[in-house]
Design an enzyme around this catalytic site. Structure first.
Site, PDB file in Angstrom:
ATOM      1  N   HIS A  38       0.878  -1.203   0.000  1.00 11.55           N
ATOM      2  CA  HIS A  38       0.000   0.000   0.000  1.00 11.55           C
ATOM      3  C   HIS A  38       0.899   1.231   0.000  1.00 11.55           C
ATOM      4  CE1 HIS A  38      -3.720   2.277   1.555  1.00 11.55           C
ATOM      5  NE2 HIS A  38      -2.765   3.180   1.381  1.00 11.55           N
ATOM      6  N   LEU A  44       2.478   7.113  -4.415  1.00 13.33           N
ATOM      7  CA  LEU A  44       3.647   7.670  -5.122  1.00 13.33           C
ATOM      8  C   LEU A  44       3.373   9.047  -5.702  1.00 13.33           C
ATOM      9  CD1 LEU A  44       5.383   4.741  -7.077  1.00 13.33           C
ATOM     10  CD2 LEU A  44       6.226   5.973  -5.071  1.00 13.33           C
ATOM     11  N   ARG A  45       2.074   9.468  -5.707  1.00 15.09           N
ATOM     12  CA  ARG A  45       1.701  10.780  -6.276  1.00 15.09           C
ATOM     13  C   ARG A  45       2.090  10.880  -7.749  1.00 15.09           C
ATOM     14  NH1 ARG A  45      -1.301  10.823  -1.815  1.00 15.09           N
ATOM     15  NH2 ARG A  45      -0.326  11.766   0.009  1.00 15.09           N
ATOM     16  N   ASN A  63      -5.309   7.320  -5.756  1.00 11.74           N
ATOM     17  CA  ASN A  63      -6.036   8.548  -5.364  1.00 11.74           C
ATOM     18  C   ASN A  63      -5.305   9.810  -5.821  1.00 11.74           C
ATOM     19  OD1 ASN A  63      -4.004   8.100  -3.417  1.00 11.74           O
ATOM     20  ND2 ASN A  63      -5.123   9.201  -1.818  1.00 11.74           N
ATOM     21  N   LYS A 117      -9.304  -0.500  -5.726  1.00  6.65           N
ATOM     22  CA  LYS A 117      -9.297   0.158  -4.421  1.00  6.65           C
ATOM     23  C   LYS A 117     -10.662   0.758  -4.102  1.00  6.65           C
ATOM     24  CE  LYS A 117      -7.938   2.042  -0.660  1.00  6.65           C
ATOM     25  NZ  LYS A 117      -6.738   2.610  -0.140  1.00  6.65           N
ATOM     26  N   HIS A 139     -10.315   0.599   2.068  1.00  9.21           N
ATOM     27  CA  HIS A 139     -10.108   1.586   3.131  1.00  9.21           C
ATOM     28  C   HIS A 139     -11.324   1.450   4.046  1.00  9.21           C
ATOM     29  CE1 HIS A 139      -8.593   5.608   4.636  1.00  9.21           C
ATOM     30  NE2 HIS A 139      -9.731   5.423   5.293  1.00  9.21           N
ATOM     31  N   HIS A 151      -4.355  -0.939   5.977  1.00  8.48           N
ATOM     32  CA  HIS A 151      -3.895  -0.149   7.125  1.00  8.48           C
ATOM     33  C   HIS A 151      -4.817  -0.283   8.321  1.00  8.48           C
ATOM     34  CE1 HIS A 151      -6.728   2.544   5.245  1.00  8.48           C
ATOM     35  NE2 HIS A 151      -5.877   3.033   4.369  1.00  8.48           N
ATOM     36  N   LEU A 205      -4.626   8.957   8.227  1.00 11.54           N
ATOM     37  CA  LEU A 205      -5.914   8.257   8.277  1.00 11.54           C
ATOM     38  C   LEU A 205      -5.722   6.826   7.797  1.00 11.54           C
ATOM     39  CD1 LEU A 205      -8.238  11.075   6.962  1.00 11.54           C
ATOM     40  CD2 LEU A 205      -8.182  10.119   9.269  1.00 11.54           C
ATOM     41  N   HIS A 220       3.084  14.449   1.841  1.00  8.59           N
ATOM     42  CA  HIS A 220       2.518  15.787   1.634  1.00  8.59           C
ATOM     43  C   HIS A 220       3.644  16.754   1.959  1.00  8.59           C
ATOM     44  CE1 HIS A 220      -1.755  14.523   1.470  1.00  8.59           C
ATOM     45  NE2 HIS A 220      -1.396  13.599   2.341  1.00  8.59           N
ATOM     46  N   ALA A 265      -3.664  14.568   5.927  1.00 13.39           N
ATOM     47  CA  ALA A 265      -3.403  13.276   6.575  1.00 13.39           C
ATOM     48  C   ALA A 265      -2.358  12.509   5.778  1.00 13.39           C
ATOM     49  CB  ALA A 265      -4.691  12.473   6.644  1.00 13.39           C
TER      50      ALA A 265
HETATM   51  C1  NCD Z   1      -3.451   9.024   2.310  1.00 15.53           C
HETATM   52  C2  NCD Z   1      -3.022  10.097   1.301  1.00 15.53           C
HETATM   53  O1  NCD Z   1      -2.476  11.116   1.719  1.00 15.53           O
HETATM   54  O2  NCD Z   1      -3.243   9.890   0.095  1.00 15.53           O
HETATM   55  N1  NCD Z   1      -3.394   9.586   3.624  1.00 15.53           N
HETATM   56  C3  NCD Z   1      -3.277   8.913   4.780  1.00 15.53           C
HETATM   57  O3  NCD Z   1      -3.369   9.524   5.838  1.00 15.53           O
HETATM   58  N2  NCD Z   1      -3.045   7.631   4.791  1.00 15.53           N
HETATM   59  C4  NCD Z   1      -4.781   8.481   1.951  1.00 15.53           C
HETATM   60  C5  NCD Z   1      -5.123   7.195   2.654  1.00 15.53           C
HETATM   61  O4  NCD Z   1      -4.536   6.155   2.369  1.00 15.53           O
HETATM   62  O5  NCD Z   1      -6.010   7.201   3.513  1.00 15.53           O
HETATM   63 ZN    ZN Z   2      -3.145   5.131   1.817  1.00 17.16          ZN
END
Ligand code: NCD
Ligand code: ZN
Length: 347
Positions: free
Chosen positions: A14, A17-18, A42, A100, A137, A175, A220, A252, A264
């Site tokens: 999981h 990589l953006r 995402n 997902k 999730h 997670h 999260l 981030h 998050a």
């Molecule tokens: C993840 C994200 O930033 O894309 N953030 C996180 O807190 N884990 C999204 C996710 O997996 O919930």
């Molecule tokens: Zn995630």
């Protein structure tokens, strides 16, 4: 005195990589130690079709450092409108390894997520038929549900009914953060696995809130009480094949985290394997690290383990890691557990 452990090269089941400059900046942090990773879809906009996934895969491959054999395992983002035939074709082509499921509004960039599981049953039925894994999730997102209860409520209201409706569907509960999650997965047959992050093995909710708010510990699902962290540690270090590593490393930039409304996500790609060696060593479970990080995940996804190995060494003196990774989008703080670590991967 130094200690060392050599294990099959790990995978990350999981990973975020953006894209663009962030992808270019952080990809080497994962490719350095990991053979493969399940890539979260995402993005903005999300990766919803086979052609989106193919294009994103190409961008990831282009971001690998020279000589890297890292293999991205692509996923599609399930929406109320996902076409079962597009999903089946992408799987048949070998393009995707999982789909997902984000409940709408659960986390970062989840606005296009599923509003009601009934809307996606035709896709899930098709997935069960062809043997494609659903990554979930697992948080209930109704506004009246306390954020610390979201995972436990989701198990009762959505996950368990889904398991009963489609027992043959291969599921990854992603997670997991609670004893409830651990107990539920243990109660299920082999085709229900769970990923556990590195940071949820190391922090509880006090780390986020006591002595001042720590935005770099906020992710999260949010970290829970200590009793839950202990249950996660027991599951991860037990060697039980249903539990395996999914770092949920989610970069981030610092301004986006250190803000009046901070994003998050914990960024752990850089030091995850060292932190895990610390955790497993502390619990007297080093011999099970390979199962958690390198063997249980491939078995759940019906893949072979990697064929090469990595070595992780323990030294008397604490090791150091970069505080931040500089990316074209800005600095990203590396997860710091707040105490010394003596392990490092021999690069
Ligand atoms: C993840 C994200 O930033 O894309 N953030 C996180 O807190 N884990 C999204 C996710 O997996 O919930
Ligand atoms: Zn995630």
């Amino acid at each position: 005195m130094s200690n060392s452990i050599t294990i099959t090269r790990p995978d990350d089941w999981h990973l975020h990589l953006r894209d663009g400059a962030m992808l270019a900046g952080i990809a080497p942090e994962t490719t350095r130690h990991f053979g493969r990773a399940i890539i979260m879809p995402n993005l903005v906009p999300p990766v919803v079709t086979a052609s989106d996934a193919a294009a994103y895969r190409d961008r990831i491959l282009a971001a690998r450092p020279a000589g890297s054999n890292f293999e991205p395992l692509m996923t599609l983002y399930l929406t109320d409108k996902t076409d079962p035939n597009d999903v089946a074709a992408a799987y048949a082509d070998g393009l995707i390894r999982a789909v997902k499921y984000y409940p709408a509004g659960a986390t970062t960039n989840s606005d296009s997520g599923v509003t009601d599981i009934k809307n996606v049953m035709p896709v899930l039925e098709k997935m069960a038929e062809i043997g494609l894994t659903l990554c979930i999730h697992g948080e209930a997102t109704e506004p009246h549900i306390d954020i610390f209860d979201r995972e436990a409520v989701f198990i009762d209201t959505t996950l368990d009914p889904l398991r009963r409706a489609l027992p043959e569907l291969n599921i990854t509960s992603e997670h997991i953060t609670t004893k409830d999650g651990v107990d539920y997965v243990k109660s299920q047959p082999k085709n229900h696995g769970a990923t556990i992050t590195t940071h949820h093995l190391m922090i509880n909710r006090n780390h986020i809130l006591v002595g001042g708010i720590k935005p770099h510990y906020y992710c999260l699902p949010v970290a829970k009480r200590e009793e839950h962290r202990i249950a996660l540690r027991a599951a991860a270090t037990s060697g039980d094949p249903r539990f395996f590593l999914g770092t949920d490393s989610a970069p981030h930039t610092d301004p986006a985290k250190e803000s009046g409304c901070g994003c998050a996500g914990c960024f752990t790609a850089t030091n995850t394997m060292a932190l895990l060696a610390h955790v497993f060593d502390e619990d007297g479970a080093l011999p099970n690290l390979e199962k958690f990080a390198s063997l249980n995940g491939p078995a759940h996804y019906d893949l072979k383990p990697n064929t090469d190995q990595i070595t992780i060494e323990k030294s008397d003196l604490p090791v150091t890691y970069p505080d931040k990774i500089e990316t074209g989008d800005g600095p990203v703080t590396v997860f710091n557990p707040g105490h010394d670590i003596h392990w490092r991967v021999v690069d």
